[in-house]
Design a protein around this motif. Structure first.
Motif, mmCIF file in Angstrom:
data_model
loop_
_atom_site.group_PDB
_atom_site.id
_atom_site.type_symbol
_atom_site.label_atom_id
_atom_site.label_comp_id
_atom_site.label_asym_id
_atom_site.label_seq_id
_atom_site.Cartn_x
_atom_site.Cartn_y
_atom_site.Cartn_z
ATOM 1 N N MET A 23 20.711 25.619 -2.470
ATOM 2 C CA MET A 23 21.725 24.640 -2.848
ATOM 3 C C MET A 23 21.196 23.726 -3.957
ATOM 4 O O MET A 23 20.022 23.385 -4.001
ATOM 5 C CB MET A 23 22.135 23.794 -1.639
ATOM 6 C CG MET A 23 22.605 24.605 -0.439
ATOM 7 S SD MET A 23 24.044 25.623 -0.774
ATOM 8 C CE MET A 23 25.306 24.390 -0.912
ATOM 9 N N ARG A 25 22.482 20.110 -6.178
ATOM 10 C CA ARG A 25 23.441 19.029 -6.400
ATOM 11 C C ARG A 25 23.143 18.430 -7.760
ATOM 12 O O ARG A 25 22.000 18.070 -8.069
ATOM 13 C CB ARG A 25 23.310 17.935 -5.340
ATOM 14 C CG ARG A 25 24.324 16.787 -5.564
ATOM 15 C CD ARG A 25 24.227 15.721 -4.494
ATOM 16 N NE ARG A 25 22.969 15.008 -4.527
ATOM 17 C CZ ARG A 25 22.722 13.933 -5.269
ATOM 18 N NH1 ARG A 25 23.647 13.443 -6.053
ATOM 19 N NH2 ARG A 25 21.549 13.353 -5.226
ATOM 20 N N GLU A 31 28.252 17.031 -7.809
ATOM 21 C CA GLU A 31 28.752 18.367 -7.476
ATOM 22 C C GLU A 31 27.653 19.185 -6.802
ATOM 23 O O GLU A 31 26.515 19.225 -7.252
ATOM 24 C CB GLU A 31 29.206 19.069 -8.759
ATOM 25 C CG GLU A 31 29.720 20.453 -8.543
ATOM 26 C CD GLU A 31 30.065 21.136 -9.868
ATOM 27 O OE1 GLU A 31 30.286 22.355 -9.835
ATOM 28 O OE2 GLU A 31 30.104 20.458 -10.904
ATOM 29 N N SER A 33 26.482 23.001 -5.303
ATOM 30 C CA SER A 33 26.792 24.414 -5.489
ATOM 31 C C SER A 33 25.682 25.274 -4.915
ATOM 32 O O SER A 33 24.513 24.890 -4.925
ATOM 33 C CB SER A 33 26.957 24.702 -6.989
ATOM 34 O OG SER A 33 27.224 26.061 -7.197
ATOM 35 N N GLU A 34 26.038 26.463 -4.455
ATOM 36 C CA GLU A 34 25.053 27.439 -4.024
ATOM 37 C C GLU A 34 24.644 28.246 -5.246
ATOM 38 O O GLU A 34 25.482 28.616 -6.065
ATOM 39 C CB GLU A 34 25.643 28.371 -2.960
ATOM 40 C CG GLU A 34 24.657 29.381 -2.434
ATOM 41 C CD GLU A 34 25.264 30.305 -1.388
ATOM 42 O OE1 GLU A 34 24.561 31.272 -1.026
ATOM 43 O OE2 GLU A 34 26.401 30.085 -0.960
ATOM 44 N N VAL A 35 23.338 28.507 -5.382
ATOM 45 C CA VAL A 35 22.847 29.250 -6.537
ATOM 46 C C VAL A 35 22.011 30.437 -6.076
ATOM 47 O O VAL A 35 21.550 30.498 -4.934
ATOM 48 C CB VAL A 35 22.004 28.370 -7.488
ATOM 49 C CG1 VAL A 35 22.837 27.280 -8.115
ATOM 50 C CG2 VAL A 35 20.802 27.782 -6.779
#
Length: 160
Positions: A23, A25, A31, A33-35
């Motif tokens: 993860m 931020r 925001e 997001s999963e990467v």
């Protein structure tokens, strides 16, 4: 879910969830997001590089193991407007006013010189020609070149 602290200069918070998701931020927008793991490795390497650049004298760890930075300004946005001492490195060491005044005076000088005087002045100051070289190039006698130079110097002294 606890998000670890990262260096101020690093734009992201990075963590891995209990089920193995990577993860990120974005600090500025918040925001999350999963990467991909490859992206996570690249971001972690950059974070480590930034941490190492602080050196051991400016960093300490709190009880959670997260790094804290003491009195290190890493962003121009973080400098208070009234704090001149911290922003001293931003000051230009050149005196631009002096250069500007000289350029304006030179422009004024060029405007009052005759065509031949202007040619002599520019040849000697910009091209680095000697008086003899200028005389040879223009096909004039050395005495005429000396007279031109004297006229330029007289006008130069009036302005400068």
């Amino acid at each position: 879910m606890k998000i670890p602290k990262t260096p101020i200069a690093f734009d992201y918070d990075l963590w891995t969830t209990e089920d193995g998701k990577c993860m990120v931020r974005v600090k500025r927008t918040g925001e999350i997001s999963e990467v991909d793991r490859k992206v996570m490795r690249i971001l972690r390497a950059e974070e480590k590089r930034i941490r190492r650049s602080y050196g051991s004298d400016n960093t300490s760890e709190d009880e959670d193991g997260a790094e804290k930075i003491s009195d290190t300004v890493l962003s121009l946005d973080a400098i208070p407007e009234d704090d001149v001492k911290s922003a001293a490195w931003l000051a230009d060491s050149r005196d631009c006013m002096e250069e500007l005044i000289t350029a304006l005076k030179e422009k004024e000088l060029l405007s009052i010189l005759t065509e031949k005087q202007r040619e002599l002045y520019l040849a000697m100051t910009r091209e680095g020609l000697t008086l003899r070289e200028f005389a040879r190039r223009k096909g004039i006698g050395i005495r005429a070149a000396f007279d031109l130079k004297a006229a330029v110097q007289k006008k130069f002294q009036r302005i400068f």
